[in-house]
Design an enzyme around this catalytic site. Structure first.
Site, PDB file in Angstrom:
ATOM      1  N   HIS A 100       0.876  -1.178   0.000  1.00 12.48           N
ATOM      2  CA  HIS A 100       0.000   0.000   0.000  1.00 12.48           C
ATOM      3  C   HIS A 100       0.915   1.230   0.000  1.00 12.48           C
ATOM      4  O   HIS A 100       2.004   1.180   0.588  1.00 12.48           O
ATOM      5  CB  HIS A 100      -0.828   0.136   1.277  1.00 12.48           C
ATOM      6  CG  HIS A 100      -1.761  -0.990   1.577  1.00 12.48           C
ATOM      7  ND1 HIS A 100      -1.379  -2.100   2.269  1.00 12.48           N
ATOM      8  CD2 HIS A 100      -3.088  -1.147   1.324  1.00 12.48           C
ATOM      9  CE1 HIS A 100      -2.428  -2.906   2.434  1.00 12.48           C
ATOM     10  NE2 HIS A 100      -3.473  -2.368   1.863  1.00 12.48           N
ATOM     11  N   ASP A 103       2.211   1.979   3.423  1.00 15.92           N
ATOM     12  CA  ASP A 103       3.154   1.038   4.048  1.00 15.92           C
ATOM     13  C   ASP A 103       4.574   1.457   3.740  1.00 15.92           C
ATOM     14  O   ASP A 103       5.468   1.320   4.566  1.00 15.92           O
ATOM     15  CB  ASP A 103       3.080  -0.389   3.462  1.00 15.92           C
ATOM     16  CG  ASP A 103       1.707  -0.979   3.396  1.00 15.92           C
ATOM     17  OD1 ASP A 103       0.886  -0.619   4.244  1.00 15.92           O
ATOM     18  OD2 ASP A 103       1.479  -1.807   2.490  1.00 15.92           O
TER      19      ASP A 103
HETATM   20  C1  XLS Z   1      -7.695  -6.651   4.449  1.00 12.65           C
HETATM   21  C2  XLS Z   1      -7.262  -6.858   3.085  1.00 12.65           C
HETATM   22  C3  XLS Z   1      -6.093  -5.977   2.650  1.00 12.65           C
HETATM   23  C4  XLS Z   1      -5.943  -5.998   1.164  1.00 12.65           C
HETATM   24  C5  XLS Z   1      -5.108  -4.881   0.611  1.00 12.65           C
HETATM   25  O1  XLS Z   1      -8.433  -7.433   5.032  1.00 12.65           O
HETATM   26  O2  XLS Z   1      -6.969  -8.205   2.901  1.00 12.65           O
HETATM   27  O3  XLS Z   1      -4.930  -6.361   3.303  1.00 12.65           O
HETATM   28  O4  XLS Z   1      -5.398  -7.193   0.723  1.00 12.65           O
HETATM   29  O5  XLS Z   1      -5.631  -3.645   0.922  1.00 12.65           O
END
Ligand code: XLS
Ligand code: NI
Ligand code: NI
Length: 435
Positions: A100, A103
């Protein structure tokens, strides 16, 4: 600098090794069902869990030991993490990663400074990618952490939140493009509601579609050729998320004329929260030619949360890989470990143990699925079960050439239905033969 001084590159040592820091099943270059294991599985490690998850839970602070991280929201710290992450990818022998925007780079105090931070970190990622040959499976924007998105991002009742979300998607999409990403994910963590009592559902769904259309326009404008994905999830943190499961996503994409531009990124734990098996979700997507990628994790059946365990159950992995093989393998997608170690597994070395466990279980699943496919008897049983549809009558019906009246006459002509056992238990046992 090395963050993992005691760990060498993890290698395949075979079934009988007692070295916990080795692969027992995952033999990257071994050919199986026409491709190397590496190409079938296309493993990715995710930045949010691997580098940023402090392993806090609602009752306790983070426990993860990250001696390389000074905890500051500085770009320098962010770049140090990049170094550690690529050392990790090299040592664990994983080819892909996912992130993300937030991140990898800290949010600044303005849109422009956030973009600038992102640019700087992306530059260092780009350099490390060139050196190591690692690839970006997909990027995404975090539209759920900041308080401004508490009531939704695209689906917020405030138009300003929509604009901020769009700004993040624009920058994250451009970063993904610059890094040669093979895909881009939309997971709408806050795109749902806590309660319908304060929610205009019709508006919110239309707003979400508008953001997705704007993203498609931008994708074409900048020449990004990667695949767009929606990641279904029914709830958590919301009471209900609009992209609740594969069927809901497909309905939404069709309703808003977006299906040509999106496939799905399906996560095991989300499937379970929706009350489905992972195979149900994978098959439902495949049937619409919309199975794109997988967030490889698993949950805990007993507690109903998105606990993001590493997928260590070979039976589950076999079922997943059977779907992937039936699809003909991944193209842009892969197996992204959207998974975190337990709060008690706080040492840096646990990052290795957890990924090794997931990789070996998925490799085991691939072996099982390939053997089932090569044997062919389960597929043959299913084909045979529907064989009456392949005759003249079945073909005529499906071509739309029989009215209800014609069908009534056919019923009279063909006589009573021959009853045939579905043999579920026999087939389940046949599956188990290959474990
Ligand atoms: C959350 C989601 C997230 C997505 C990416 O539950 O799995 O991690 O994979 O935003
Ligand atoms: Ni996910
Ligand atoms: Ni999840």
């Amino acid at each position: 600098m090395t963050a993992f001084p005691d760990i060498d590159r993890i290698r395949f040592e075979g079934r009988d090794t007692d070295n916990p820091l080795a692969f027992r099943r995952y033999d990257p270059d071994r050919e199986i069902a026409g491709r190397s294991m590496r190409d079938h599985l296309r493993f990715a490690s995710c930045y949010w869990h691997t580098m940023r998850n402090e392993l806090a839970d609602p009752f306790g602070v983070g426990t993860a030991q990250m001696p390389w991280d000074d905890g500051s929201p500085s770009v320098e710290n962010a770049i140090r993490r990049v170094e550690v992450f690529f050392e990790f990818l090299e040592k664990i022998d994983i080819d892909f990663f996912c992130f993300h925007d937030r991140d990898i780079a800290p949010e600044g105090d303005s849109i422009a400074s956030s973009e600038e931070n992102l640019d700087k970190v992306v530059e260092s990622i780009e350099a490390r990618m060139k050196e190591t040959g690692k690839k970006l499976l997909w990027g995404t924007a975090c539209l759920f952490t900041h308080p401004r998105y508490a009531s939704g991002a695209a689906t917020s009742p405030r138009v300003e939140a929509f604009c901020h979300a769009a700004a993040q998607v624009k920058a994250a999409l451009e970063a993904t493009h610059r890094l040669g990403g093979e895909g881009y994910v939309f997971w709408g963590g806050r795109e749902g509601y806590g309660s319908l009592i304060n929610t205009d559902l019709k508006r919110e769904r239309a707003q979400l579609a508008r953001l997705l259309h704007a993203a498609v326009e931008h994708k074409h404008r900048i020449g990004f050729e990667g695949q767009f994905y929606i990641e279904p999830k029914p709830k958590e943190p919301t009471t209900h998320q609009y992209d609740s499961d594969v069927a809901a996503c497909l309905g939404f994409l069709r309703e808003f004329d977006l299906l040509d531009h999106f496939k799905l990124n399906i996560e095991t734990n989300h499937a379970w929260l929706a009350g489905h098996t992972m195979e149900h979700e994978l098959e439902s997507a495949m049937e619409a030619d919309a199975l794109g990628s997988i967030d490889a994790n698993m949950g805990e059946w007993t507690n109903g949360w998105d606990t993001d365990h590493f997928p260590t159950d070979p039976m589950l992995c076999a079922r997943i890989m059977r779907c992937v093989l039936r699809m003909g393998g991944f193209t842009t997608g892969g197996l992204n470990f959207d998974a975190k170690r337990r709060r008690e597994s706080f040492e840096p070395m646990d990052l290795f143990h957890s990924h090794i466990a997931g990789m070996d279980a998925m490799a085991h699943g691939l072996e099982i699925a390939a053997a089932i496919q090569a044997d062919g008897s389960i597929d043959e049983f299913v084909r045979h079960r529907y064989a009456s549809w392949d005759g003249t009558l079945g073909t005529k019906i499906m071509a739309g050439d029989c009215s209800l009246t014609d069908l009534r006459d056919e019923a009279e002509r063909v006589g009573e239905v021959p009853l045939e056992s579905g043999r579920q238990e026999m087939l389940e046992n046949m599956f188990n033969r290959f474990l």
